[in-house]
Write an enzyme that holds these catalytic residues in place. Structure first.
Site, short mmCIF file in Angstrom:
data_model
loop_
_atom_site.label_atom_id
_atom_site.label_comp_id
_atom_site.label_asym_id
_atom_site.label_seq_id
_atom_site.Cartn_x
_atom_site.Cartn_y
_atom_site.Cartn_z
N ASP A 101 -55.02 8.28 -20.11
CA ASP A 101 -54.02 7.85 -19.14
C ASP A 101 -52.90 7.19 -19.95
O ASP A 101 -53.13 6.76 -21.09
CB ASP A 101 -54.68 6.87 -18.16
CG ASP A 101 -53.65 6.14 -17.32
OD1 ASP A 101 -52.85 6.81 -16.65
OD2 ASP A 101 -53.63 4.89 -17.33
N MET A 102 -51.71 7.05 -19.37
CA MET A 102 -50.60 6.46 -20.14
C MET A 102 -50.35 4.99 -19.79
O MET A 102 -50.66 4.11 -20.56
CB MET A 102 -49.34 7.31 -19.95
CG MET A 102 -49.43 8.67 -20.63
SD MET A 102 -49.54 8.60 -22.45
CE MET A 102 -47.81 8.49 -22.88
N ASP A 103 -49.77 4.72 -18.61
CA ASP A 103 -49.40 3.34 -18.26
C ASP A 103 -50.63 2.45 -18.15
O ASP A 103 -51.59 2.78 -17.47
CB ASP A 103 -48.63 3.32 -16.92
CG ASP A 103 -47.34 4.11 -17.02
OD1 ASP A 103 -46.60 3.88 -17.97
OD2 ASP A 103 -47.11 4.97 -16.15
N SER A 149 -52.03 11.80 -16.64
CA SER A 149 -51.29 10.71 -16.01
C SER A 149 -50.81 11.08 -14.61
O SER A 149 -50.69 12.26 -14.28
CB SER A 149 -50.07 10.36 -16.89
OG SER A 149 -49.18 9.50 -16.22
N GLY A 150 -50.50 10.07 -13.83
CA GLY A 150 -49.89 10.30 -12.52
C GLY A 150 -48.41 10.61 -12.65
O GLY A 150 -47.76 11.02 -11.69
N LYS A 196 -57.30 14.00 -11.85
CA LYS A 196 -57.31 14.16 -13.31
C LYS A 196 -58.55 14.93 -13.79
O LYS A 196 -58.46 15.75 -14.70
CB LYS A 196 -57.21 12.80 -13.99
CG LYS A 196 -55.87 12.11 -13.76
CD LYS A 196 -55.79 10.79 -14.50
CE LYS A 196 -54.50 10.05 -14.18
NZ LYS A 196 -54.35 8.82 -14.97
N ASP A 249 -57.36 2.97 -16.69
CA ASP A 249 -57.31 1.56 -16.22
C ASP A 249 -57.16 1.42 -14.72
O ASP A 249 -57.31 0.33 -14.18
CB ASP A 249 -56.15 0.81 -16.90
CG ASP A 249 -54.80 1.22 -16.34
OD1 ASP A 249 -53.99 0.35 -15.98
OD2 ASP A 249 -54.53 2.45 -16.24
N ASN A 295 -56.63 5.90 -10.05
CA ASN A 295 -56.47 7.36 -10.21
C ASN A 295 -57.16 7.89 -11.47
O ASN A 295 -57.08 9.07 -11.77
CB ASN A 295 -54.98 7.76 -10.20
CG ASN A 295 -54.18 7.13 -11.32
OD1 ASN A 295 -54.63 6.19 -11.97
ND2 ASN A 295 -52.98 7.64 -11.55
#
Length: 268
Positions: free
Chosen positions: A10-12, A45-46, A194, A217, A220
């Site tokens: 995931d990114m953020d 990622s979203g 995902k 984190d 999602n």
């Protein structure tokens, strides 16, 4: 356990620090090792594909992206899969969202994301951080030329849980609301997330679930973490995410993902 053949991040709040960046030098070093060991690196990622690839300018055409929470999948600059919400359903959802005065909406599609030009400028500016292609329109109901696959909502942080529950009740099985961190809620196609995106890539490459390592984190990320043989929640993650993962690692601001990736590649 099996050797890791796919690393999905995931990114953020996970791969990226609070400054919206990552240790590029260390990543390059680890990415070279991934190439040597034939380990696939997947950005899950979203966020929008056009935003995600901007973080990897030198190698974006080599990487795989499970963008928009699984609704848009791209490998090596080629589209692998694209979800679709029928226009009738899009309009039904917009009708429901119209009842909430404190919900701001971005409608997401393959070519671009769309926002009503009457939305507060602050919201539009915030949205453009995550949606590099964001068009201002007079009316979201009139967006009918693109393949639409997700709604991205921003709500007051203290009301996230309450609005999530309310949306679950109102939307039924039309679409699935998930929390994506910092006051954001995504409405995603049921069964598209995902993990379903990772499965499509695994099928492409013949990679087993137990050979996947996933990092996340937020709400999602739950399906992806439950799906992967190796799953890691960030120290800064949501309690439910820490519960779902097999291990909790250092936070996004402490280089948690890259430190763990280094260990996984060392063990290979």
């Amino acid at each position: 356990m099996s050797r890791v053949k796919m690393i999905a991040v995931d990114m953020d709040g996970t791969f990226l620090t609070s400054q919206n960046d990552y240790d590029r030098e260390l990543f390059q070093e680890l990415y070279q090792k991934m190439l040597e060991q034939d380990v696939k690196f997947v950005v899950a990622s979203g966020n929008q594909y056009y935003q995600l690839k901007s973080f990897f300018p030198e190698i974006e055409k080599e990487l795989s992206f499970v963008a928009e929470n699984g609704a848009y999948i791209v490998h090596a600059d080629e589209e692998v899969d694209c979800g679709k919400i029928e226009l009738e359903t899009v309009h039904e959802i917009l009708d429901i969202l119209g009842k909430y005065e404190n919900v701001h909406t971005i409608l997401c599609g393959r070519e671009s994301a769309y926002v009503n030009k009457k939305e507060p400028q602050e919201f539009i500016d915030h949205g453009s951080i995550y949606y590099h292609r964001l068009k201002k329109v007079d009316d979201l109901y009139k967006v009918d030329h693109d393949t639409l696959f997700k709604f991205a909502l921003t709500v007051p942080v203290e009301q996230v849980e309450e609005i999530l529950e309310s949306l679950h009740n109102e939307l039924g099985d039309k679409i699935t609301p998930v929390s994506s961190g910092h006051g954001d809620i995504d409405l995603i196609i049921p069964g598209v997330h995902k993990a379903s995106g990772l499965i499509k890539l695994q099928n492409l490459w013949g990679i087993k679930d137990e050979e996947v390592a996933a990092f996340g984190d937020s709400g999602n990320d739950l399906e992806m973490l439950k799906h992967a043989g190796y799953s890691y929640a960030m120290a800064n993650g949501h309690p439910k995410v820490k519960e779902a993962a097999k291990e909790v690692i250092a936070s996004n601001n402490e280089n948690g993902v890259l430190k763990q990736v280094a260990i996984l590649l060392e063990d290979a």
